[in-house]
Design a protein around this motif. Structure first.
Motif, PDB file in Angstrom:
ATOM      1  N   UNK A 289      10.197  66.864  37.098  1.00  0.00           N
ATOM      2  CA  UNK A 289      10.714  66.973  38.462  1.00  0.00           C
ATOM      3  C   UNK A 289       9.982  68.090  39.196  1.00  0.00           C
ATOM      4  N   UNK A 290       9.713  69.187  38.475  1.00  0.00           N
ATOM      5  CA  UNK A 290       9.003  70.333  39.039  1.00  0.00           C
ATOM      6  C   UNK A 290       8.454  71.171  37.884  1.00  0.00           C
ATOM      7  N   UNK A 291       7.392  71.922  38.147  1.00  0.00           N
ATOM      8  CA  UNK A 291       6.808  72.822  37.153  1.00  0.00           C
ATOM      9  C   UNK A 291       6.849  74.256  37.689  1.00  0.00           C
ATOM     10  N   UNK A 292       7.295  75.176  36.835  1.00  0.00           N
ATOM     11  CA  UNK A 292       7.257  76.609  37.137  1.00  0.00           C
ATOM     12  C   UNK A 292       6.263  77.221  36.164  1.00  0.00           C
ATOM     13  N   UNK A 293       5.271  77.950  36.666  1.00  0.00           N
ATOM     14  CA  UNK A 293       4.177  78.360  35.796  1.00  0.00           C
ATOM     15  C   UNK A 293       3.611  79.714  36.191  1.00  0.00           C
ATOM     16  N   UNK A 294       2.964  80.359  35.198  1.00  0.00           N
ATOM     17  CA  UNK A 294       2.083  81.476  35.483  1.00  0.00           C
ATOM     18  C   UNK A 294       0.816  80.949  36.160  1.00  0.00           C
ATOM     19  N   UNK A 295      -0.034  81.875  36.573  1.00  0.00           N
ATOM     20  CA  UNK A 295      -1.350  81.534  37.118  1.00  0.00           C
ATOM     21  C   UNK A 295      -2.238  81.134  35.943  1.00  0.00           C
ATOM     22  N   UNK A 296      -2.184  79.849  35.590  1.00  0.00           N
ATOM     23  CA  UNK A 296      -2.910  79.364  34.419  1.00  0.00           C
ATOM     24  C   UNK A 296      -3.171  77.872  34.568  1.00  0.00           C
TER      25      UNK A 296
END
Length: 311
Positions: free
Chosen positions: A218-225
């Motif tokens: 549904x959505x992705x939460x991520x570091x700068x990677x």
């Protein structure tokens, strides 16, 4: 190419022949380095192109030198990973160095300029995938990607957990935790702060399986990677905790290219440092201040904006 990206190259029909190297070993093992450089020389290439816009002395530039190609093309480079003397020396290994990009221009546009064409504003092509078993995935899930190349570039796990819990509870979503091999231990710390049910796939997926998991999230939460770039390519709404080292070069993407991606930042006067961080008294694994100080509410609000737009 770096062997970490073998999977992507192997499913692409562009290349007739592929040579993959262990980048760390290329710098640390003289015997391995000699063997790999000998393979490059053995190709008998007429032309070699180094497309990296941040050049490095021990890897890319040295490969160009050892190729023996008559035509050797590269970029003058931006934030090159070498000393001024090395820059001056390695420049002689090229027959043509194209103008370096301006700071703050996104890499997609800079790559087009390197090729000598105008970027058409299109989104990157979708990433190839390998289907991850659906029985190992919950329904309607968020991907929380906590993996990162270096620990000092990771948003604190407590904040990841608090943001994931807020989004999941409000939207009645499940949480899938992802990361790379060797980062499995992060699931325990995340779990202590999350205090609820989640699925950890850290270290259990290939890159192509990760691309499939992100594609169906549904959505992705991520570091700068890399996961953030995969999310853009897979048209998955994504929130990226973005450091201040070179804002605009990789994240955020231009709105006309990736309208479903939001970078959340904690702005500081030292933005644009190119990872020459002025905070030298931090512990080895302590997140840089521009990352550590990104607020949970800012990430949650960004996610809610994307989810509201998605309907």
């Amino acid at each position: 190419a770096n062997e970490r990206f073998r999977e992507f190259a192997d499913v692409d029909g562009t290349f007739d022949e592929r040579l993959f190297v262990n980048v760390a070993k290329l710098a640390s093992s003289p015997a391995y380095r000699f063997g790999e450089m000998r393979k490059v020389r053995g190709l008998g290439a007429a032309v070699i192109v180094n497309p990296r816009l941040t050049r490095d002395f021990l890897w890319g530039d040295s490969v160009v030198r050892c190729s023996g190609a008559e035509t050797r093309i590269g970029s003058e480079g931006i934030e090159n990973l070498m000393s001024p003397f090395q820059v001056k020396l390695s420049a002689k290994w090229y027959t043509e160095l194209r103008l370096s990009p301006e700071p703050g221009i996104h890499e997609l546009i800079s790559n087009s300029l390197f090729l000598g064409v105008e970027h058409d504003g299109s989104t990157p092509p979708e990433t190839a995938t390998t289907i991850f078993p659906r029985e190992n995935l919950p329904e309607n899930y968020i991907v929380v990607f906590v993996g990162v190349f270096s620990a000092d570039k990771r948003w604190p796990l407590q904040r990841f957990a608090e943001a994931a819990k807020a989004i999941a509870n409000e939207r009645k979503l499940n949480v899938v935790l992802c990361g790379g091999p060797g980062e499995e231990y992060l699931a325990d710390e995340f779990g202590r702060h999350f205090a609820g049910k989640f699925t950890s796939l850290i270290g259990k997926t290939t890159l192509l399986e990760l691309a499939d998991i992100i594609k169906n999230a549904v959505i992705t939460i991520s570091n700068d990677t890399a996961a953030g770039h995969i999310a853009v390519a897979q048209r998955c709404p994504s929130v990226i905790v973005t450091p201040g080292n070179h804002v605009g070069r990789f994240f955020p993407y231009p709105n006309e290219v990736a309208s479903k991606q939001i970078s959340v930042l904690h702005e500081m006067p030292c933005f644009g440092c190119g990872w020459h961080c002025i905070y030298t008294d931090l512990a080895a694994n302590e997140a840089k201040p521009c990352i550590a100080n990104v607020e949970v509410n800012a990430v949650v609000n960004a996610a809610n904006r994307l989810l509201a737009a998605r309907g």
